[in-house]
Scaffold this motif. Structure first.
Motif, PDB file in Angstrom:
ATOM      1  N   ALA A 105       3.326  24.272  30.930  1.00 55.82           N
ATOM      2  CA  ALA A 105       4.370  24.215  29.905  1.00 55.82           C
ATOM      3  C   ALA A 105       4.343  25.466  29.026  1.00 55.82           C
ATOM      4  CB  ALA A 105       4.186  22.958  29.054  1.00 55.82           C
ATOM      5  N   ALA A 106       3.149  25.943  28.693  1.00 56.25           N
ATOM      6  CA  ALA A 106       3.045  27.105  27.819  1.00 56.25           C
ATOM      7  C   ALA A 106       3.597  28.340  28.511  1.00 56.25           C
ATOM      8  CB  ALA A 106       1.586  27.333  27.413  1.00 56.25           C
ATOM      9  N   THR A 107       3.374  28.436  29.825  1.00 54.57           N
ATOM     10  CA  THR A 107       3.881  29.597  30.556  1.00 54.57           C
ATOM     11  C   THR A 107       5.401  29.575  30.609  1.00 54.57           C
ATOM     12  OG1 THR A 107       1.877  29.493  31.882  1.00 54.57           O
ATOM     13  CG2 THR A 107       3.643  30.902  32.685  1.00 54.57           C
ATOM     14  N   VAL A 108       5.961  28.409  30.928  1.00 52.37           N
ATOM     15  CA  VAL A 108       7.429  28.296  30.969  1.00 52.37           C
ATOM     16  C   VAL A 108       8.007  28.628  29.592  1.00 52.37           C
ATOM     17  CG1 VAL A 108       9.335  26.694  31.247  1.00 52.37           C
ATOM     18  CG2 VAL A 108       7.423  26.642  32.851  1.00 52.37           C
ATOM     19  N   LEU A 109       7.447  27.974  28.577  1.00 51.36           N
ATOM     20  CA  LEU A 109       7.934  28.195  27.212  1.00 51.36           C
ATOM     21  C   LEU A 109       7.773  29.660  26.811  1.00 51.36           C
ATOM     22  CD1 LEU A 109       8.881  26.971  24.489  1.00 51.36           C
ATOM     23  CD2 LEU A 109       6.485  26.741  23.892  1.00 51.36           C
ATOM     24  N   GLY A 110       6.610  30.228  27.145  1.00 51.78           N
ATOM     25  CA  GLY A 110       6.329  31.606  26.750  1.00 51.78           C
ATOM     26  C   GLY A 110       7.283  32.586  27.403  1.00 51.78           C
ATOM     27  N   VAL A 111       7.571  32.375  28.703  1.00 47.02           N
ATOM     28  CA  VAL A 111       8.475  33.296  29.403  1.00 47.02           C
ATOM     29  C   VAL A 111       9.881  33.199  28.806  1.00 47.02           C
ATOM     30  CG1 VAL A 111       9.603  33.759  31.596  1.00 47.02           C
ATOM     31  CG2 VAL A 111       7.149  33.320  31.539  1.00 47.02           C
ATOM     32  N   VAL A 112      10.337  31.958  28.613  1.00 48.51           N
ATOM     33  CA  VAL A 112      11.679  31.776  28.042  1.00 48.51           C
ATOM     34  C   VAL A 112      11.747  32.395  26.644  1.00 48.51           C
ATOM     35  CG1 VAL A 112      13.313  30.067  27.185  1.00 48.51           C
ATOM     36  CG2 VAL A 112      12.193  29.734  29.397  1.00 48.51           C
ATOM     37  N   ALA A 113      10.740  32.096  25.814  1.00 53.28           N
ATOM     38  CA  ALA A 113      10.760  32.604  24.439  1.00 53.28           C
ATOM     39  C   ALA A 113      10.634  34.119  24.418  1.00 53.28           C
ATOM     40  CB  ALA A 113       9.622  31.965  23.627  1.00 53.28           C
ATOM     41  N   GLY A 114       9.804  34.664  25.303  1.00 52.73           N
ATOM     42  CA  GLY A 114       9.612  36.115  25.343  1.00 52.73           C
ATOM     43  C   GLY A 114      10.872  36.836  25.745  1.00 52.73           C
ATOM     44  N   ALA A 285      -2.188  10.617  21.985  1.00 55.69           N
ATOM     45  CA  ALA A 285      -3.275  11.582  21.861  1.00 55.69           C
ATOM     46  C   ALA A 285      -3.060  12.717  22.853  1.00 55.69           C
ATOM     47  CB  ALA A 285      -4.611  10.892  22.108  1.00 55.69           C
ATOM     48  N   LEU A 286      -2.724  12.335  24.097  1.00 54.02           N
ATOM     49  CA  LEU A 286      -2.489  13.348  25.133  1.00 54.02           C
ATOM     50  C   LEU A 286      -1.234  14.156  24.820  1.00 54.02           C
ATOM     51  CD1 LEU A 286      -2.885  14.656  27.927  1.00 54.02           C
ATOM     52  CD2 LEU A 286      -1.642  12.737  28.899  1.00 54.02           C
ATOM     53  N   VAL A 287      -0.158  13.453  24.475  1.00 52.44           N
ATOM     54  CA  VAL A 287       1.117  14.137  24.263  1.00 52.44           C
ATOM     55  C   VAL A 287       1.017  15.100  23.078  1.00 52.44           C
ATOM     56  CG1 VAL A 287       3.563  13.829  23.813  1.00 52.44           C
ATOM     57  CG2 VAL A 287       2.353  12.190  25.244  1.00 52.44           C
ATOM     58  N   ALA A 288       0.412  14.637  21.995  1.00 53.61           N
ATOM     59  CA  ALA A 288       0.313  15.483  20.804  1.00 53.61           C
ATOM     60  C   ALA A 288      -0.551  16.704  21.084  1.00 53.61           C
ATOM     61  CB  ALA A 288      -0.269  14.678  19.632  1.00 53.61           C
ATOM     62  N   LEU A 289      -1.661  16.477  21.762  1.00 58.01           N
ATOM     63  CA  LEU A 289      -2.552  17.596  22.076  1.00 58.01           C
ATOM     64  C   LEU A 289      -1.851  18.583  23.006  1.00 58.01           C
ATOM     65  CD1 LEU A 289      -5.452  18.768  21.954  1.00 58.01           C
ATOM     66  CD2 LEU A 289      -5.915  17.514  24.036  1.00 58.01           C
ATOM     67  N   TRP A 290      -1.183  18.040  24.017  1.00 55.88           N
ATOM     68  CA  TRP A 290      -0.477  18.885  24.976  1.00 55.88           C
ATOM     69  C   TRP A 290       0.608  19.702  24.282  1.00 55.88           C
ATOM     70  CZ3 TRP A 290       4.764  17.955  26.330  1.00 55.88           C
ATOM     71  CH2 TRP A 290       5.250  18.758  27.354  1.00 55.88           C
ATOM     72  N   LEU A 291       1.347  19.029  23.398  1.00 56.79           N
ATOM     73  CA  LEU A 291       2.435  19.710  22.690  1.00 56.79           C
ATOM     74  C   LEU A 291       1.883  20.831  21.817  1.00 56.79           C
ATOM     75  CD1 LEU A 291       5.437  19.184  22.757  1.00 56.79           C
ATOM     76  CD2 LEU A 291       5.208  17.851  20.666  1.00 56.79           C
ATOM     77  N   ALA A 292       0.812  20.534  21.100  1.00 60.45           N
ATOM     78  CA  ALA A 292       0.242  21.537  20.202  1.00 60.45           C
ATOM     79  C   ALA A 292      -0.293  22.725  20.991  1.00 60.45           C
ATOM     80  CB  ALA A 292      -0.866  20.909  19.359  1.00 60.45           C
TER      81      ALA A 292
END
Lengths: 418, 338
Positions: A105-114, A285-292
């Motif tokens: 998710a971070a890679t997808v988000l990072g590429v789009v945001a970048g 717990a999982l969702v919040a941690l994953w999102l953060a």
């Protein structure tokens, strides 16, 4: 007999160890090696002596003892009767789960945001700048706590769904319930149960799931073959055959057939007693941690992607425009592939960071490796040193595997100079 | 090289552990301050007041000990410890004594190399639920979500008790009492479980304490005891008998109000020995004759401390129950001072 006599080596003197360049390198290396080893030996000796003074030994026997505590989120069967070793593995799998989900998710988000941060649209570029700066400059632990607190405080408790006129209602045709404990989602069941594949250690996977995965993999392979064929045809004749109905069929038809073959039914979550039952519960717990983790690491990756794109000469873009490529295709076909070479090495670091940062999971009560082996197990057995050593080794191996894999990928996309 | 760095880090971590030497009493005297491990903040037991001074039931033990050993109840450095760090803090020598709602158990006493010298509060694990839930017994909690602090004996008791009663639960693991409060009040868990005294203390801090009830089931024995490091028996004796002096004082009717008068005029030989008028018991544990007198003067006898910090008149509202004197049907029983 040689014509010229080789100059005789001067006799060896002790001072040559320092002044003679041939020996100096060796001298320095040996001295450094001895110093490091002496320091290590002293530290190990000190550790052992102090352990002896406290009357403790160094032993991993505790891993075979009964754990005695429950773990709410688990990927393999686990009860309080299981051993500490199994609890450790449950924690490790939880760490892997959140790390993998987070990296994707971070890679997808990072590429789009970048990419969007370089947009010509003023509002979009500024919004993304704000996102990057806010998430990059506030400690991750605070984000985890804030996001978890939002989940806890803003969403309704399960009992708000009870009664004739409930305070909260389920979404998406009454199939999903968002609560402040978990998200209750429907689960799938096979009526004609084909049995399970045993992976050993009590881990069972339904044959139905295996069949679906195999069908999907086969569809992917077939899809790629069709695309290759279409490309060959295009280069031969200049006209690309329409392949999408075939591809779609490849994915859909086997799935539908399997669905009816196994008689898959959807079980919706229903409020039973204190909690939802029937479906699956994805813990907050999982969702919040994953999102953060995603939002935080995504901000860093966005900067890496932006830097990578800026590193590609503007002439490349102009050349692509001159050939008549649209901006979207220019980005995906010309700029990004070249930017990848700059992006991948720092991206590896970010993935490693995310994996290691997942050890903050205890802030949300997510039972990762740090919370099982380094938390409850450590506390119940009192084996701090052993648990810490084991945990450090596991994280070390994990990180080495990730960076090893990524380095192979990096070598493949590297610019090949001929 | 990587491995050496790893070992260096480990070694450094353990190095501090080696500093704990045998003669804790000498160390404390040389330092002129007592390092006392307490809770990070549990109303009534150990929490800083509005002025930042630590107050509470466990804190009173620290004060009495400092008064007995150093002659000044204020010479205490309170080291807040979490459920996870407390025993490490003690065995590494960071604290001299641990008065932090710690359950005396076999494994901790033996395998962890601690010595539990005396139980200052007999407790048991209970459940708190919102009154609106309509639950009156813990056996009705089948399928409930329960908030629980990790790294405590309560975690194991909870698993055992639900299994013994053949009902299920979902744990929500939390790191500290404050986080547990937040989760519980937001409804993220149906019930909160910890020692009954801790539940009472937590509830007292709620905006509407009456909206929550503590269920009648007590599912475990939790003797909350004062712990010292294993191996320094002299120091263990001092801590044990300082605490017993507080219990004995209540037994003999010595209070902070009549302490001086009792010390001067009491005809009871036991009181005379306790307060150092005869027999110089202090010399036997390496202290002066007035040690017990100073300990009692610090915050009063055991009963006074109880009533002032967690008793019926305080917001915590705990009754003496098991912690009454043996003459009142409780378990508080100081061995004879002779």
């Amino acid at each position: 007999m040689a014509d010229t006599a080789a100059p005789a080596d001067p006799p060896f003197r002790l001072s040559m160890l320092i002044y003679d360049r041939r020996y100096r390198g060796w001298t320095i290396q040996i001295v450094v090696f001895l110093v490091v080893m002496t320091a290590a030996a002293w530290l190990i000796n000190n550790t052992l002596e102090n352990l002896a003074a406290l009357g403790k030994d160094f032993s991993f026997r505790f891993l075979g003892q009964r754990a005695g505590y429950d773990i709410p989120q688990r990927l393999i069967p686990y009860t309080a009767d299981s051993t500490h070793l199994r609890a450790t593995v449950v924690g490790l799998l939880n760490t892997l789960l959140v790390s993998i989900l987070g990296c994707i998710a971070a890679t997808v988000l990072g590429v789009v945001a970048g990419v969007l941060r370089l947009s010509n649209n003023w509002i979009v570029a500024r919004l993304l700048t704000i996102y990057v700066e806010i998430f990059r400059n506030i400690p991750l632990l605070l984000w985890i706590l804030v996001i978890y607190a939002i989940f806890t405080e803003a969403l309704p408790p399960p009992n708000a769904f009870r009664g004739e006129d409930p305070a909260a209602s389920m979404v998406l045709f009454d199939s999903i319930a968002l609560t402040n404990r978990y998200t209750a989602i429907p689960s799938l069941h096979a009526t004609s149960d084909p049995g399970s594949l045993s992976l050993g250690w009590g881990v069972l996977i339904s044959w139905a799931a295996v069949a679906f995965v195999l069908a999907f993999v086969a569809a992917v392979i077939a899809h790629r073959a069709i695309r290759r064929w279409a490309k060959a045809r295009q280069e031969e004749t200049g006209a690309r055959p329409t392949t999408w109905p075939i591809s779609l069929g490849l994915y859909v038809v086997p799935a539908v057939v399997l669905w009816f073959w196994f008689g898959i039914t959807v079980e919706r979550p229903v409020l039973a007693g204190f909690n939802f039952a029937g479906g699956s519960n994805v813990h907050n717990a999982l969702v919040a941690l994953w999102l953060a983790l995603t939002l935080y690491t995504g901000a860093f990756i966005a900067e890496i992607v932006r830097a990578g794109i800026l590193a590609v000469s503007k002439g490349q873009t102009e050349a692509a425009y001159a050939l008549g490529l649209r901006p979207g295709r220019t980005m995906s076909l010309v700029v990004l592939p070249q930017a990848l070479r700059v992006i991948v090495p720092p991206l590896i670091s970010q993935w490693l960071n995310l994996t290691k940062n997942s050890s903050l999971a205890i802030a949300t009560g997510y039972m990762d490796l740090r919370a099982t082996l380094g938390g409850t197990t450590l506390n119940q057995t009192g084996r701090e040193l052993e648990a810490m050593v084991l945990m450090m080794l596991i994280y070390l191996v994990l990180s080495l595997i990730i960076s090893g894999g990524m380095n192979i990928y990096n070598a493949r996309i590297r610019l090949r100079e001929r | 090289m990587k491995r050496s760095v790893l070992l260096a880090t480990l070694g450094g971590a353990v190095l501090a552990g080696g500093m704990a030497s045998a003669a804790t009493l000498d160390e404390v005297k040389a330092r002129d301050v007592l390092n006392c491990g307490v809770n990070t903040g549990l109303a009534g037991f150990a929490a800083p007041d509005a002025n930042g001074n630590w107050q509470g039931f466990d804190v009173a033990v620290c004060k009495a000990l400092a008064a007995a050993v150093l002659g000044d109840a204020t010479k205490v450095k309170y080291v807040p410890t979490t459920g996870q760090t407390r025993f490490t803090a003690l065995s590494s020598g960071e604290v001299d004594v641990l008065a932090r709602n710690s359950t005396w158990s076999f494994q901790r006493d033996t395998d962890l190399k601690l010595d539990f010298v005396a139980t200052n509060y007999y407790d048991g694990q209970g459940f708190m639920v919102p009154r609106a839930l309509g639950v009156t017994s813990a056996t009705e909690l089948d399928g409930a979500t329960v908030c629980i602090q990790t790294g405590t004996t309560t975690e194991l008791n909870l698993a055992d008790w639900f299994r013994a009663n053949n009902i299920t639960y979902q744990p929500v693991n939390i790191d500290s009492n404050a986080e547990g409060e937040q989760q519980y009040l937001a409804g993220a868990c149906d019930a909160y479980t910890t020692d009954a005294s801790g539940l009472a203390a937590t509830r007292a801090a709620f905006a509407n304490p009456d909206d929550h009830i503590i269920l009648p089931e007590i599912i475990s024995k939790e003797p909350l005891a004062i712990a010292v490091r294993h191996g320094d028996n002299e120091w263990g004796d001092i801590v044990r008998w300082t605490f017993f002096a507080l219990v004995a004082a209540e037994d003999y009717g010595i209070t902070s109000a009549n302490l001086e008068e009792q010390a001067a005029n009491s005809q009871n030989p036991e009181v005379q020995r306790l307060l150092g008028k005869t027999d110089d018991l202090g010399a036997m544990i390496g202290l002066d004759a007035d040690w017990a007198k100073r300990a009692i003067a610090a915050s009063g006898n055991y009963g006074e401390i109880f009533n002032a910090t967690i008793g019926e008149a305080t917001p915590i509202k705990l009754n003496r129950g098991l912690n009454a004197q043996w003459t009142q049907g409780g378990l508080m029983y100081a061995p004879p001072f002779r």
